[in-house]
Design a protein around this motif. Structure first.
Motif, PDB file in Angstrom:
ATOM      1  N   HIS A  36      45.038 -76.363 -13.246  1.00  0.00           N
ATOM      2  CA  HIS A  36      43.351 -76.444 -12.913  1.00  0.00           C
ATOM      3  C   HIS A  36      42.476 -77.280 -14.029  1.00  0.00           C
ATOM      4  CE1 HIS A  36      44.143 -73.926  -9.398  1.00  0.00           C
ATOM      5  NE2 HIS A  36      44.829 -73.456 -10.256  1.00  0.00           N
ATOM      6  N   LEU A  37      41.737 -78.206 -13.553  1.00  0.00           N
ATOM      7  CA  LEU A  37      41.076 -78.975 -14.508  1.00  0.00           C
ATOM      8  C   LEU A  37      39.516 -78.720 -14.091  1.00  0.00           C
ATOM      9  CD1 LEU A  37      40.383 -81.063 -16.617  1.00  0.00           C
ATOM     10  CD2 LEU A  37      40.649 -82.747 -15.019  1.00  0.00           C
ATOM     11  N   ILE A  38      38.916 -77.955 -14.665  1.00  0.00           N
ATOM     12  CA  ILE A  38      37.448 -77.319 -14.680  1.00  0.00           C
ATOM     13  C   ILE A  38      36.365 -78.590 -15.060  1.00  0.00           C
ATOM     14  CG2 ILE A  38      35.844 -75.474 -14.775  1.00  0.00           C
ATOM     15  CD1 ILE A  38      38.336 -74.570 -13.418  1.00  0.00           C
ATOM     16  N   VAL A  39      35.830 -78.882 -14.074  1.00  0.00           N
ATOM     17  CA  VAL A  39      34.556 -79.737 -14.259  1.00  0.00           C
ATOM     18  C   VAL A  39      33.288 -78.733 -14.096  1.00  0.00           C
ATOM     19  CG1 VAL A  39      33.348 -81.931 -13.754  1.00  0.00           C
ATOM     20  CG2 VAL A  39      35.592 -81.917 -13.292  1.00  0.00           C
ATOM     21  N   PRO A  40      32.437 -78.733 -15.515  1.00  0.00           N
ATOM     22  CA  PRO A  40      31.621 -77.886 -15.587  1.00  0.00           C
ATOM     23  C   PRO A  40      30.108 -78.399 -14.682  1.00  0.00           C
ATOM     24  CG  PRO A  40      31.710 -78.587 -17.545  1.00  0.00           C
ATOM     25  CD  PRO A  40      32.907 -79.166 -16.706  1.00  0.00           C
ATOM     26  N   PHE A  41      30.199 -79.281 -14.115  1.00  0.00           N
ATOM     27  CA  PHE A  41      29.088 -79.851 -13.241  1.00  0.00           C
ATOM     28  C   PHE A  41      29.647 -80.357 -11.901  1.00  0.00           C
ATOM     29  CE2 PHE A  41      29.340 -81.357 -17.496  1.00  0.00           C
ATOM     30  CZ  PHE A  41      28.251 -80.814 -18.291  1.00  0.00           C
ATOM     31  N   GLY A  79      31.172 -73.155 -16.063  1.00  0.00           N
ATOM     32  CA  GLY A  79      32.489 -73.732 -16.016  1.00  0.00           C
ATOM     33  C   GLY A  79      33.080 -73.607 -17.391  1.00  0.00           C
ATOM     34  N   THR A  80      32.435 -73.641 -18.510  1.00  0.00           N
ATOM     35  CA  THR A  80      32.872 -73.602 -19.679  1.00  0.00           C
ATOM     36  C   THR A  80      33.505 -71.830 -19.749  1.00  0.00           C
ATOM     37  OG1 THR A  80      31.604 -75.204 -20.523  1.00  0.00           O
ATOM     38  CG2 THR A  80      32.703 -73.507 -22.199  1.00  0.00           C
ATOM     39  N   GLU A  81      32.626 -71.086 -19.543  1.00  0.00           N
ATOM     40  CA  GLU A  81      33.065 -69.639 -19.868  1.00  0.00           C
ATOM     41  C   GLU A  81      34.254 -69.392 -18.803  1.00  0.00           C
ATOM     42  OE1 GLU A  81      31.053 -65.214 -19.585  1.00  0.00           O
ATOM     43  OE2 GLU A  81      29.784 -66.988 -19.656  1.00  0.00           O
ATOM     44  N   ALA A  82      34.153 -70.075 -17.765  1.00  0.00           N
ATOM     45  CA  ALA A  82      35.520 -69.754 -16.996  1.00  0.00           C
ATOM     46  C   ALA A  82      36.764 -69.949 -17.583  1.00  0.00           C
ATOM     47  CB  ALA A  82      35.391 -70.281 -15.595  1.00  0.00           C
ATOM     48  N   VAL A  83      36.748 -71.128 -18.253  1.00  0.00           N
ATOM     49  CA  VAL A  83      37.991 -71.772 -18.978  1.00  0.00           C
ATOM     50  C   VAL A  83      38.470 -70.919 -20.199  1.00  0.00           C
ATOM     51  CG1 VAL A  83      38.977 -73.575 -20.279  1.00  0.00           C
ATOM     52  CG2 VAL A  83      37.779 -74.196 -18.037  1.00  0.00           C
ATOM     53  N   VAL A  84      37.198 -70.383 -20.894  1.00  0.00           N
ATOM     54  CA  VAL A  84      37.265 -69.615 -22.262  1.00  0.00           C
ATOM     55  C   VAL A  84      38.057 -68.046 -21.793  1.00  0.00           C
ATOM     56  CG1 VAL A  84      36.072 -68.186 -23.650  1.00  0.00           C
ATOM     57  CG2 VAL A  84      35.303 -70.484 -23.384  1.00  0.00           C
ATOM     58  N   ARG A  85      37.637 -67.715 -20.279  1.00  0.00           N
ATOM     59  CA  ARG A  85      38.246 -66.498 -20.042  1.00  0.00           C
ATOM     60  C   ARG A  85      39.435 -66.578 -19.402  1.00  0.00           C
ATOM     61  NH1 ARG A  85      34.659 -63.183 -21.732  1.00  0.00           N
ATOM     62  NH2 ARG A  85      32.454 -63.167 -21.276  1.00  0.00           N
ATOM     63  N   ALA A  86      39.829 -67.793 -19.221  1.00  0.00           N
ATOM     64  CA  ALA A  86      41.202 -68.057 -18.448  1.00  0.00           C
ATOM     65  C   ALA A  86      42.289 -67.555 -19.329  1.00  0.00           C
ATOM     66  CB  ALA A  86      41.235 -69.432 -17.930  1.00  0.00           C
ATOM     67  N   LEU A  94      39.647 -77.675 -19.244  1.00  0.00           N
ATOM     68  CA  LEU A  94      37.992 -78.059 -19.150  1.00  0.00           C
ATOM     69  C   LEU A  94      37.892 -79.508 -19.528  1.00  0.00           C
ATOM     70  CD1 LEU A  94      35.023 -76.747 -19.102  1.00  0.00           C
ATOM     71  CD2 LEU A  94      35.090 -76.630 -21.574  1.00  0.00           C
ATOM     72  N   TYR A  95      37.014 -80.121 -18.899  1.00  0.00           N
ATOM     73  CA  TYR A  95      36.646 -81.459 -18.901  1.00  0.00           C
ATOM     74  C   TYR A  95      35.267 -81.542 -19.670  1.00  0.00           C
ATOM     75  CZ  TYR A  95      35.527 -86.246 -18.139  1.00  0.00           C
ATOM     76  OH  TYR A  95      35.076 -87.511 -18.311  1.00  0.00           O
ATOM     77  N   VAL A  96      35.439 -81.705 -21.109  1.00  0.00           N
ATOM     78  CA  VAL A  96      34.289 -81.382 -21.910  1.00  0.00           C
ATOM     79  C   VAL A  96      33.423 -82.914 -22.013  1.00  0.00           C
ATOM     80  CG1 VAL A  96      33.708 -80.838 -24.533  1.00  0.00           C
ATOM     81  CG2 VAL A  96      35.687 -79.878 -23.202  1.00  0.00           C
ATOM     82  N   THR A  97      32.118 -82.201 -22.250  1.00  0.00           N
ATOM     83  CA  THR A  97      31.199 -83.487 -22.359  1.00  0.00           C
ATOM     84  C   THR A  97      30.215 -83.149 -23.583  1.00  0.00           C
ATOM     85  OG1 THR A  97      29.325 -82.770 -20.969  1.00  0.00           O
ATOM     86  CG2 THR A  97      30.971 -84.104 -19.640  1.00  0.00           C
TER      87      THR A  97
END
Length: 186
Positions: A36-41, A79-86, A94-97
């Motif tokens: 899963h690639l999370i895009v926080p936008f 989105g960032t927090e979802a990845v941190v908690r995964a 996480l797709y970071v910007t």
């Protein structure tokens, strides 16, 4: 028990040779299930489109699905927090910007520490930032624009996608470096 010299030398040589052999790891191949690639936008922006192209490319090359999930909100923090908690197993990325770097200073109480909780894997894309002006603006070069902005303080607008975004921060840096007064319009 006394070990004869010849046996000792055989054991020592065997131990030395054993350490020189390549080690075979029993780890599973990655990926062995969908990633899963999370895009926080939100969808349809540059980040989402880039993530979908990268996800398709990775799926084709690695033989496993890379699923792009949009988790917008709070400037990318949801989105960032979802990845941190995964689970930290490499199957939620996480797709970071640059918004992630800005958020540490813009938000007082985040439920994560970006620098501590996220590990970088690889750079994906870089975007050049350019300045454009309406053709009706008499300035045709950067020095001319700076002079025009100084002669017309508060009369020139600078657009950005929002407060704290990279274009906004770049614009504020431009104002500080040039001593101009340009109005930010998010």
């Amino acid at each position: 028990m006394k070990l004869p010299r010849r046996n000792f030398l055989h054991l020592a040589a065997g131990a030395a040779a054993l350490s020189a052999l390549p080690r075979v790891a029993g780890a599973e191949a990655y990926p062995s299930r969908p990633v899963h690639l999370i895009v926080p936008f939100g969808p349809a922006g540059a980040t989402d489109i880039t993530a979908r192209l990268i996800g398709q490319w990775l799926s084709e090359r690695l033989g496993e699905q890379f699923i792009v999930e949009n988790r917008p909100g709070a400037g990318g923090n949801i989105g960032t927090e979802a990845v941190v908690r995964a689970s930290p197993d490499g199957y939620t990325l996480l797709y970071v910007t640059t918004a992630n770097a800005s958020n540490a200073t813009l938000y007082d109480k985040l439920n994560f520490n970006f620098v501590r909780d996220i590990a970088p894997i690889a750079p994906i894309v870089s975007f050049p930032y350019i300045m454009v002006v309406n053709p009706s603006v008499p300035a045709k070069t950067l020095p001319e624009f700076i002079a025009y902005a100084k002669a017309n303080p508060g009369k020139i607008n600078m657009a950005s996608p929002g407060i704290g975004s990279t274009p906004h921060v770049n614009g504020e840096l431009f104002k500080v470096m040039t001593g101009t007064n340009i109005v930010h319009v998010p």
